[in-house]
Motif scaffolding. Structure first.
Motif, PDB file in Angstrom:
ATOM      1  N   ALA A 107       0.949  -1.548   0.063  1.00 46.85           N
ATOM      2  CA  ALA A 107      -0.015  -0.107   0.020  1.00 46.85           C
ATOM      3  C   ALA A 107       0.605   1.816   0.096  1.00 46.85           C
ATOM      4  CB  ALA A 107      -0.977  -0.135   1.257  1.00 46.85           C
ATOM      5  N   LEU A 108       2.140   1.463   0.553  1.00 46.63           N
ATOM      6  CA  LEU A 108       2.851   2.015   0.772  1.00 46.63           C
ATOM      7  C   LEU A 108       3.711   2.735  -0.872  1.00 46.63           C
ATOM      8  CD1 LEU A 108       4.627   4.708   2.792  1.00 46.63           C
ATOM      9  CD2 LEU A 108       6.456   2.698   3.164  1.00 46.63           C
ATOM     10  N   LYS A 110       3.284   1.455  -3.646  1.00 47.09           N
ATOM     11  CA  LYS A 110       1.681   1.983  -4.445  1.00 47.09           C
ATOM     12  C   LYS A 110       0.750   3.463  -4.357  1.00 47.09           C
ATOM     13  CE  LYS A 110      -1.205  -1.830  -5.683  1.00 47.09           C
ATOM     14  NZ  LYS A 110      -2.758  -2.314  -5.537  1.00 47.09           N
ATOM     15  N   ASP A 111       1.155   3.954  -2.889  1.00 44.51           N
ATOM     16  CA  ASP A 111       1.074   5.553  -2.916  1.00 44.51           C
ATOM     17  C   ASP A 111       1.831   6.071  -3.114  1.00 44.51           C
ATOM     18  OD1 ASP A 111      -1.471   5.233  -1.627  1.00 44.51           O
ATOM     19  OD2 ASP A 111      -0.396   5.345   0.731  1.00 44.51           O
ATOM     20  N   LYS A 112       3.701   6.219  -3.026  1.00 46.45           N
ATOM     21  CA  LYS A 112       4.522   6.621  -3.412  1.00 46.45           C
ATOM     22  C   LYS A 112       4.360   6.912  -5.102  1.00 46.45           C
ATOM     23  CE  LYS A 112       7.265   8.118  -0.031  1.00 46.45           C
ATOM     24  NZ  LYS A 112       7.079   9.954   0.319  1.00 46.45           N
ATOM     25  N   TYR A 115       1.499   8.950  -6.630  1.00 43.78           N
ATOM     26  CA  TYR A 115       2.820  10.354  -6.265  1.00 43.78           C
ATOM     27  C   TYR A 115       3.515  10.963  -7.218  1.00 43.78           C
ATOM     28  CZ  TYR A 115       5.411  13.970  -4.234  1.00 43.78           C
ATOM     29  OH  TYR A 115       6.391  15.587  -4.559  1.00 43.78           O
TER      30      TYR A 115
END
Length: 126
Positions: A107-108, A110-112, A115
């Motif tokens: 999940a982290l 994917k967020d990066k 971004y």
């Protein structure tokens, strides 16, 4: 009819090396493999099924020592079922913890990635 396989055939089917198969037998992960009249190892279906289980346990990160304990419990027959279940439940709990951690890490990431894509598209200011 029970099939008989050579060590090379078992290695090919399981994608384990001949060395690993011999090692597993030597350290007691496997019962001694029967021998053909020429002295070569002769694997049977039950051996192949056990090797596949060992490979799966190893793939999940189960330490060799824990696999050896499991093999010892198997030798107890029905008397070892409760111990085997407990060992596998403990390993399952460890795996579920690892899965949770991997999901959080994914999940982290994917967020990066989202971004960085937004930044490249000019949708994010520095």
């Amino acid at each position: 009819m029970d099939m008989e396989l050579t060590i090379q055939q078992v290695a090919a089917k399981t994608e384990l090396s001949v060395h690993t198969l011999r090692y597993y037998e030597r350290i007691g992960l496997m019962e001694p493999i029967s021998r053909a009249t020429n002295g070569h190892r002769s694997y049977h279906l039950k051996d192949l099924e056990w090797i596949v289980l060992l490979k799966r346990l190893r793939t999940t990160g189960m330490p060799i020592a824990q696999m050896q304990r499991f093999a010892s419990m198997m030798r107890l027959g029905d008397a070892g079922i409760s111990q085997r279940r407990a060992l596998l439940e403990e390993h399952e709990a460890d795996l579920l913890g690892q899965v949770k951690e991997l999901q959080e890490t994914l999940a982290l990431l994917k967020d990066k990635i989202a971004y960085y894509k937004a930044w490249e598209a000019g949708q994010v200011q520095r």
